[in-house]
Write a protein that holds these residues in place. Structure first.
Motif, PDB file in Angstrom:
ATOM      1  N   LEU A   1       0.829  -1.203   0.000  1.00 28.67           N
ATOM      2  CA  LEU A   1       0.000   0.000   0.000  1.00 28.67           C
ATOM      3  C   LEU A   1       0.864   1.254   0.000  1.00 28.67           C
ATOM      4  O   LEU A   1       0.537   2.243  -0.656  1.00 28.67           O
ATOM      5  CB  LEU A   1      -0.924  -0.006   1.219  1.00 28.67           C
ATOM      6  N   LYS A   2       1.965   1.218   0.730  1.00 28.62           N
ATOM      7  CA  LYS A   2       2.852   2.377   0.789  1.00 28.62           C
ATOM      8  C   LYS A   2       3.503   2.626  -0.570  1.00 28.62           C
ATOM      9  O   LYS A   2       3.676   3.776  -0.987  1.00 28.62           O
ATOM     10  CB  LYS A   2       3.918   2.153   1.859  1.00 28.62           C
ATOM     11  N   GLU A   3       3.862   1.531  -1.289  1.00 27.57           N
ATOM     12  CA  GLU A   3       4.466   1.692  -2.604  1.00 27.57           C
ATOM     13  C   GLU A   3       3.491   2.317  -3.597  1.00 27.57           C
ATOM     14  O   GLU A   3       3.885   3.082  -4.477  1.00 27.57           O
ATOM     15  CB  GLU A   3       4.934   0.338  -3.137  1.00 27.57           C
ATOM     16  N   LEU A   4       2.197   1.992  -3.453  1.00 21.10           N
ATOM     17  CA  LEU A   4       1.201   2.565  -4.351  1.00 21.10           C
ATOM     18  C   LEU A   4       0.748   3.941  -3.896  1.00 21.10           C
ATOM     19  O   LEU A   4       0.044   4.628  -4.649  1.00 21.10           O
ATOM     20  CB  LEU A   4      -0.004   1.643  -4.453  1.00 21.10           C
ATOM     21  N   GLY A   5       1.098   4.323  -2.670  1.00 24.98           N
ATOM     22  CA  GLY A   5       0.667   5.605  -2.153  1.00 24.98           C
ATOM     23  C   GLY A   5      -0.767   5.602  -1.672  1.00 24.98           C
ATOM     24  O   GLY A   5      -1.424   6.635  -1.661  1.00 24.98           O
ATOM     25  N   TRP A   6      -1.280   4.425  -1.294  1.00 22.72           N
ATOM     26  CA  TRP A   6      -2.639   4.319  -0.815  1.00 22.72           C
ATOM     27  C   TRP A   6      -2.656   4.446   0.699  1.00 22.72           C
ATOM     28  O   TRP A   6      -1.664   4.124   1.367  1.00 22.72           O
ATOM     29  CB  TRP A   6      -3.244   2.973  -1.201  1.00 22.72           C
ATOM     30  N   PRO A   7      -3.771   4.850   1.286  1.00 25.24           N
ATOM     31  CA  PRO A   7      -3.879   4.872   2.751  1.00 25.24           C
ATOM     32  C   PRO A   7      -3.924   3.440   3.296  1.00 25.24           C
ATOM     33  O   PRO A   7      -4.404   2.519   2.636  1.00 25.24           O
ATOM     34  CB  PRO A   7      -5.183   5.609   3.017  1.00 25.24           C
ATOM     35  N   PHE A   8      -3.383   3.252   4.501  1.00 25.27           N
ATOM     36  CA  PHE A   8      -3.281   1.904   5.064  1.00 25.27           C
ATOM     37  C   PHE A   8      -4.627   1.274   5.369  1.00 25.27           C
ATOM     38  O   PHE A   8      -4.756   0.052   5.395  1.00 25.27           O
ATOM     39  CB  PHE A   8      -2.439   1.950   6.348  1.00 25.27           C
ATOM     40  N   ASP A   9      -5.659   2.059   5.612  1.00 29.43           N
ATOM     41  CA  ASP A   9      -6.968   1.496   5.935  1.00 29.43           C
ATOM     42  C   ASP A   9      -7.806   1.240   4.680  1.00 29.43           C
ATOM     43  O   ASP A   9      -8.989   0.958   4.772  1.00 29.43           O
ATOM     44  CB  ASP A   9      -7.715   2.406   6.913  1.00 29.43           C
ATOM     45  N   SER A  10      -7.210   1.315   3.470  1.00 29.13           N
ATOM     46  CA  SER A  10      -7.975   1.105   2.253  1.00 29.13           C
ATOM     47  C   SER A  10      -8.309  -0.360   2.005  1.00 29.13           C
ATOM     48  O   SER A  10      -9.216  -0.662   1.257  1.00 29.13           O
ATOM     49  CB  SER A  10      -7.238   1.696   1.054  1.00 29.13           C
ATOM     50  N   CYS A  11      -7.558  -1.273   2.563  1.00 29.20           N
ATOM     51  CA  CYS A  11      -7.817  -2.708   2.391  1.00 29.20           C
ATOM     52  C   CYS A  11      -8.178  -3.320   3.739  1.00 29.20           C
ATOM     53  O   CYS A  11      -7.334  -3.730   4.507  1.00 29.20           O
ATOM     54  CB  CYS A  11      -6.581  -3.407   1.822  1.00 29.20           C
TER      55      CYS A  11
END
Length: 131
Positions: free
Chosen positions: A120-130
């Motif tokens: 998630l960090k590599e994609l730049g997504w928030p950690f609570d997205s999954c």
């Protein structure tokens, strides 16, 4: 489990022999009928083999030097196995006794360190997205 406790039942040897005879008869009859039904496949296969040999001879191309297969070097040139230390006397010391010696460890060059990464960090997504 129930079958392991079952007592042996009498075997009808004559019946078993008749079953075996019928299996042999079916195999023999099938072997006699096969050339009439499927014998054309053998001729087609022979033609295929002849054609493939011709094609292999026509297509044979010498590889450039940089793509040629190198002869295999014997492993003795690269791998050197030294004498092992004596086996420990106790079973407690037996676990991992070879890894205590640096020259006998499996990791020859250095221990492998895999960093902890987050997809998630590599994609730049928030950690609570999954969740």
């Amino acid at each position: 489990m129930a079958e392991s406790q079952r007592t042996s039942e009498p075997v009808n040897v004559v019946h078993q022999d008749e079953i075996w005879k019928s299996h042999v008869k079916v195999e023999k009859d099938s072997a006699e009928v096969w050339p009439n039904k499927w014998g054309f496949l053998t001729e087609v296969y022979k033609e295929y083999q002849k054609d493939s040999v011709k094609l292999k001879q026509e297509v044979r191309v010498d590889l450039p030097h940089h793509l040629a297969v190198c002869p295999q070097t014997p492993a003795d040139k690269h791998i050197h196995v030294g004498a092992s230390p004596p086996v420990p006397q106790t079973t407690q010391a037996l676990i991992g006794w070879r890894s205590a010696h640096s020259h006998l460890q499996l990791e020859k060059y250095a221990p492998v360190h895999h960093g902890r990464r987050s997809f998630l960090k590599e994609l730049g997504w928030p950690f609570d997205s999954c969740n």
